[in-house]
Motif scaffolding. Structure first.
Motif, PDB file in Angstrom:
ATOM      1  N   LEU A  30       0.622  -1.261   0.053  1.00 52.99           N
ATOM      2  CA  LEU A  30      -0.032  -0.065   0.016  1.00 52.99           C
ATOM      3  C   LEU A  30       0.752   1.275   0.013  1.00 52.99           C
ATOM      4  CD1 LEU A  30      -2.766  -0.956   2.564  1.00 52.99           C
ATOM      5  CD2 LEU A  30      -2.836  -0.371  -0.112  1.00 52.99           C
ATOM      6  N   GLU A  31       2.067   1.212   0.655  1.00 54.97           N
ATOM      7  CA  GLU A  31       2.807   2.408   0.549  1.00 54.97           C
ATOM      8  C   GLU A  31       3.342   2.859  -0.730  1.00 54.97           C
ATOM      9  OE1 GLU A  31       5.595  -1.348   0.864  1.00 54.97           O
ATOM     10  OE2 GLU A  31       3.547  -0.649   1.761  1.00 54.97           O
ATOM     11  N   LEU A  32       3.082   1.977  -1.846  1.00 58.34           N
ATOM     12  CA  LEU A  32       3.241   2.548  -3.263  1.00 58.34           C
ATOM     13  C   LEU A  32       2.538   3.546  -3.563  1.00 58.34           C
ATOM     14  CD1 LEU A  32       4.229  -1.055  -4.686  1.00 58.34           C
ATOM     15  CD2 LEU A  32       5.961   0.812  -4.064  1.00 58.34           C
ATOM     16  N   LEU A  33       1.144   3.666  -2.896  1.00 59.38           N
ATOM     17  CA  LEU A  33       0.044   4.349  -3.480  1.00 59.38           C
ATOM     18  C   LEU A  33       0.364   5.730  -2.798  1.00 59.38           C
ATOM     19  CD1 LEU A  33      -2.993   1.972  -3.093  1.00 59.38           C
ATOM     20  CD2 LEU A  33      -1.956   2.593  -5.057  1.00 59.38           C
ATOM     21  N   PHE A  34       1.000   5.837  -1.747  1.00 57.81           N
ATOM     22  CA  PHE A  34       1.329   6.769  -0.725  1.00 57.81           C
ATOM     23  C   PHE A  34       2.818   7.447  -0.922  1.00 57.81           C
ATOM     24  CE2 PHE A  34      -2.337   4.932   0.611  1.00 57.81           C
ATOM     25  CZ  PHE A  34      -3.316   5.957   1.009  1.00 57.81           C
ATOM     26  N   GLY A  35       3.361   7.744  -2.179  1.00 58.46           N
ATOM     27  CA  GLY A  35       4.386   8.147  -2.365  1.00 58.46           C
ATOM     28  C   GLY A  35       5.582   7.318  -1.991  1.00 58.46           C
ATOM     29  N   ASN A  36       5.399   5.898  -1.713  1.00 52.83           N
ATOM     30  CA  ASN A  36       6.489   5.024  -1.435  1.00 52.83           C
ATOM     31  C   ASN A  36       6.869   5.355   0.043  1.00 52.83           C
ATOM     32  OD1 ASN A  36       7.435   2.526  -2.147  1.00 52.83           O
ATOM     33  ND2 ASN A  36       9.304   3.305  -3.022  1.00 52.83           N
ATOM     34  N   GLU A  37       6.146   6.065   0.711  1.00 54.02           N
ATOM     35  CA  GLU A  37       6.331   6.463   2.164  1.00 54.02           C
ATOM     36  C   GLU A  37       5.714   5.420   3.129  1.00 54.02           C
ATOM     37  OE1 GLU A  37       7.032  10.300   3.728  1.00 54.02           O
ATOM     38  OE2 GLU A  37       7.231  11.158   1.653  1.00 54.02           O
ATOM     39  N   ARG A  38       6.307   4.743   3.909  1.00 52.93           N
ATOM     40  CA  ARG A  38       5.365   3.769   4.665  1.00 52.93           C
ATOM     41  C   ARG A  38       4.687   4.578   5.913  1.00 52.93           C
ATOM     42  NH1 ARG A  38       7.777  -1.755   7.823  1.00 52.93           N
ATOM     43  NH2 ARG A  38       5.889  -1.888   8.886  1.00 52.93           N
ATOM     44  N   LEU A  72     -10.116   7.868   6.022  1.00 58.28           N
ATOM     45  CA  LEU A  72      -9.850   7.262   4.797  1.00 58.28           C
ATOM     46  C   LEU A  72     -10.075   8.314   3.802  1.00 58.28           C
ATOM     47  CD1 LEU A  72     -12.307   4.102   5.342  1.00 58.28           C
ATOM     48  CD2 LEU A  72      -9.491   4.269   5.409  1.00 58.28           C
ATOM     49  N   GLY A  73     -10.856   9.163   3.872  1.00 51.33           N
ATOM     50  CA  GLY A  73     -11.365  10.406   2.939  1.00 51.33           C
ATOM     51  C   GLY A  73     -10.188  11.132   2.746  1.00 51.33           C
ATOM     52  N   TYR A  74      -9.654  11.474   4.056  1.00 53.88           N
ATOM     53  CA  TYR A  74      -8.379  12.459   4.039  1.00 53.88           C
ATOM     54  C   TYR A  74      -7.293  12.014   3.443  1.00 53.88           C
ATOM     55  CZ  TYR A  74      -4.884  15.403   6.202  1.00 53.88           C
ATOM     56  OH  TYR A  74      -3.582  16.105   6.345  1.00 53.88           O
ATOM     57  N   LEU A  75      -7.103  10.570   3.685  1.00 50.80           N
ATOM     58  CA  LEU A  75      -5.783  10.148   3.142  1.00 50.80           C
ATOM     59  C   LEU A  75      -5.848   9.993   1.652  1.00 50.80           C
ATOM     60  CD1 LEU A  75      -5.394   6.979   5.548  1.00 50.80           C
ATOM     61  CD2 LEU A  75      -4.020   9.062   5.362  1.00 50.80           C
ATOM     62  N   VAL A  76      -7.154   9.745   0.943  1.00 54.02           N
ATOM     63  CA  VAL A  76      -7.372   9.610  -0.311  1.00 54.02           C
ATOM     64  C   VAL A  76      -7.102  11.210  -1.202  1.00 54.02           C
ATOM     65  CG1 VAL A  76      -8.854   9.412  -2.071  1.00 54.02           C
ATOM     66  CG2 VAL A  76      -8.516   7.674  -0.551  1.00 54.02           C
ATOM     67  N   ASP A  77      -7.768  11.917  -0.241  1.00 54.92           N
ATOM     68  CA  ASP A  77      -7.601  13.327  -0.923  1.00 54.92           C
ATOM     69  C   ASP A  77      -6.504  14.077  -0.810  1.00 54.92           C
ATOM     70  OD1 ASP A  77     -10.157  13.152  -1.469  1.00 54.92           O
ATOM     71  OD2 ASP A  77     -11.140  14.246  -0.117  1.00 54.92           O
ATOM     72  N   ASN A  78      -5.651  13.902   0.650  1.00 54.11           N
ATOM     73  CA  ASN A  78      -4.242  14.592   0.563  1.00 54.11           C
ATOM     74  C   ASN A  78      -2.900  13.686   0.682  1.00 54.11           C
ATOM     75  OD1 ASN A  78      -5.513  17.306   1.842  1.00 54.11           O
ATOM     76  ND2 ASN A  78      -6.691  15.569   2.854  1.00 54.11           N
ATOM     77  N   LEU A  79      -3.056  12.634   0.761  1.00 52.15           N
ATOM     78  CA  LEU A  79      -1.815  11.827   0.869  1.00 52.15           C
ATOM     79  C   LEU A  79      -1.583  10.801  -0.329  1.00 52.15           C
ATOM     80  CD1 LEU A  79      -1.254  10.757   4.537  1.00 52.15           C
ATOM     81  CD2 LEU A  79      -0.227  12.814   3.282  1.00 52.15           C
ATOM     82  N   MET A  80      -2.697  10.231  -0.971  1.00 46.50           N
ATOM     83  CA  MET A  80      -2.399   9.502  -1.903  1.00 46.50           C
ATOM     84  C   MET A  80      -1.773   9.920  -3.126  1.00 46.50           C
ATOM     85  SD  MET A  80      -5.411   6.772  -3.758  1.00 46.50           S
ATOM     86  CE  MET A  80      -5.053   5.449  -2.217  1.00 46.50           C
TER      87      MET A  80
END
Length: 111
Positions: free
Chosen positions: A21-29, A51-59
């Protein structure tokens, strides 16, 4: 989903992604996240809000369906809240607390 807070106080938590999953978030764990301590409707942010925050701001990857399905965590993704299965904590309705550690672990493997 409610938007940002009324006021400036924040709720610091740690979010971790493993199992690919870290691959979806800039390869940061590991991510340190500061959510609003109170939402506009007066409620406290919960996992559903997160969940919404992560998708909108970090993914950073467009493949949202690898993480979220029908506004919840995709089947095959384990969620741990402070090292406990989220099913024991109320799943997406769990109200986040200062210092919480939320871990998303993908058990989905290609082959």
């Amino acid at each position: 989903m409610a938007e940002t807070a009324t006021g400036s106080s924040t709720l610091p938590i740690t979010v971790e992604f493993t199992g690919g999953l870290e691959l979806l978030f800039g390869n940061e764990r590991k991510h340190n996240v500061a959510l609003p301590a109170q939402l506009k409707d007066g409620s406290q942010p919960n996992i559903s809000y997160l969940l919404g925050y992560l998708v909108d701001n970090l993914m950073q990857d467009q493949r949202k369906d690898m993480f979220i399905m029908e506004d919840n965590v995709r089947p095959g993704v384990l969620v741990l809240i402070n090292d406990a299965d989220w099913e024991l904590e109320g799943e997406e309705m769990y109200e986040l607390q200062k210092g919480d550690n939320i871990v998303f672990v993908s058990t989905l493997h290609g082959g």
